[in-house]
Design a protein around this motif. Structure first.
Motif, short mmCIF file in Angstrom:
data_model
loop_
_atom_site.label_atom_id
_atom_site.label_comp_id
_atom_site.label_asym_id
_atom_site.label_seq_id
_atom_site.Cartn_x
_atom_site.Cartn_y
_atom_site.Cartn_z
N THR A 112 0.80 -1.23 0.00
CA THR A 112 0.00 0.00 0.00
C THR A 112 0.83 1.27 0.00
N ASN A 124 -3.89 3.05 2.53
CA ASN A 124 -4.44 4.31 2.02
C ASN A 124 -4.22 5.41 3.06
N ASP A 125 -5.29 5.95 3.63
CA ASP A 125 -5.14 7.02 4.63
C ASP A 125 -5.41 6.53 6.05
N TYR A 182 -4.06 11.27 7.93
CA TYR A 182 -4.22 9.86 8.25
C TYR A 182 -5.09 9.70 9.49
N GLU A 240 1.31 3.55 -3.16
CA GLU A 240 0.18 4.32 -3.60
C GLU A 240 0.10 5.66 -2.88
N SER A 241 0.90 5.85 -1.82
CA SER A 241 0.78 7.04 -1.00
C SER A 241 1.66 8.19 -1.48
#
Length: 341
Positions: free
Chosen positions: A25, A71-72, A128, A28-29
């Motif tokens: 993941t 993700n967040d 986040y 993707e950040s």
């Protein structure tokens, strides 16, 4: 201890899972680098605003727990081998030149919903949210308590004696109670006086486990002893003992083993818990079985709790025996009472 071995294996497994999830993941950040053109020169400024790693370690003997950045969301898996802290001070690694708020050195509430904001060198931001995922391994059941008395003291220790294991040491999430065999529905709470990892030699709570009193206000009869620990309800490991714990009124004068080594000044009072404490005419203290006896004044008493006064003038000493006298009958109990001037 078998529980410690399982802890290490579980922590290792969770760390591998989280590491794999983070790898899938984190890419993707990333943000694209921002290029700021300044007349006469070009300044390259990073626009990356993301968290590379988020690690929690709140206890010295706890293996670092790596959160998954999805993700967040910052996902922390917390297992019940350790008491859940109110606040954490995580170790956080960020993208180059980025900053974060709150600062990693600032304690923050350890609960789902806590926010972190990452700011890149170029000023771009990303927020986040902390997500706490609590995991409780299933505790082991315990060896049956086959009989007891109203107000009596019992303990279920961790390991070979009672087989109880894998418990979550959280008093607020733990309950010991009786369920009546008469209707298999009515419940009565037991009073927990200690629940933890043990206080060592010399303490009445030496070993890890749960220490409690049976209630005094229940009908005599048969019951099922249960422990609610987190999301689990524990019962005797052998089903033939369910609803077979016989609880009766004690006919023997006894003092709770949870009480020892009291200190009281001459002229002051102290209280003890036990059984059949109201069925005596007089009480005295002595040093050893044959030492001089000094009477205590009975202030108040029930079958389960008694308060005594040490009369003024009682010699200061470390007394080791209590004598309960009822007519011609006498009961001697080993008990450490230190009287000061």
């Amino acid at each position: 201890m078998e529980q410690n071995k399982r802890k290490k294996h579980l922590f290792a497994f969770l760390t591998l899972c989280v590491a794999a999830l983070t790898v899938t993941t984190s890419c993707e950040s990333e943000y694209t680098t921002v290029y700021n053109d300044i007349p006469g020169d070009t300044l390259y400024v990073s626009g990356d605003a993301y968290i590379k790693s988020f690690t929690v370690q709140e206890f010295e003997d706890q293996q670092p727990m790596q959160a998954a950045i999805v993700n967040d969301t910052i996902k922390v898996l917390w297992v019940s081998y350790y008491e859940m802290p109110e606040n954490i001070t995580p170790s956080i690694t960020l993208a180059d030149h980025a900053s974060i708020s709150p600062n990693p050195g600032t304690p923050v509430p350890f609960k789902t919903g806590q926010k972190y904001t990452v700011t890149s060198q170029a000023g771009t931001t990303r927020q986040y949210t902390l997500q706490v995922d609590f995991r409780q391994p299933q505790p082991k059941t315990f060896t049956a308590i086959t009989k007891g008395n109203l107000g009596q003291w019992h303990n279920l220790t961790i390991g070979k004696y009672n087989n109880l294991d894998n418990v979550w040491f959280n008093l607020e999430q733990t309950r010991v109670y009786l369920v009546s065999a008469a209707d298999q529905t009515t419940e009565y709470d037991c009073e927990i006086v200690y629940f933890g990892t043990g206080m060592g030699s010399g303490s009445p709570f030496r070993d890890a486990g749960i220490y409690f009193y049976f209630p005094t206000d229940v009908p005599e009869g048969k019951y099922d002893v249960r422990i609610k620990n987190g999301e689990y309800i524990l019962r005797a490991s052998n089903e033939q003992y369910w609803f077979e714990t016989e609880i009766t009124e004690s006919e023997e004068t006894a003092i709770s083993s949870f009480i020892n080594n009291l200190t009281v000044a001459s002229g002051d009072t102290f209280s003890i818990r036990g059984t059949n404490l109201d069925d005596v005419d007089s009480v005295s203290v002595a040093i050893g079985n044959t030492g001089a006896r000094y009477p205590l004044e009975i202030v108040t008493r029930t079958p389960y709790v008694a308060t005594f006064k040490v009369p003024a003038g009682t010699p200061a000493a470390e007394y080791t025996r209590l004598f309960f006298v009822d007519g011609a009958e006498e009961k001697m109990i080993a008990f450490k009472l230190t009287v000061t001037e």
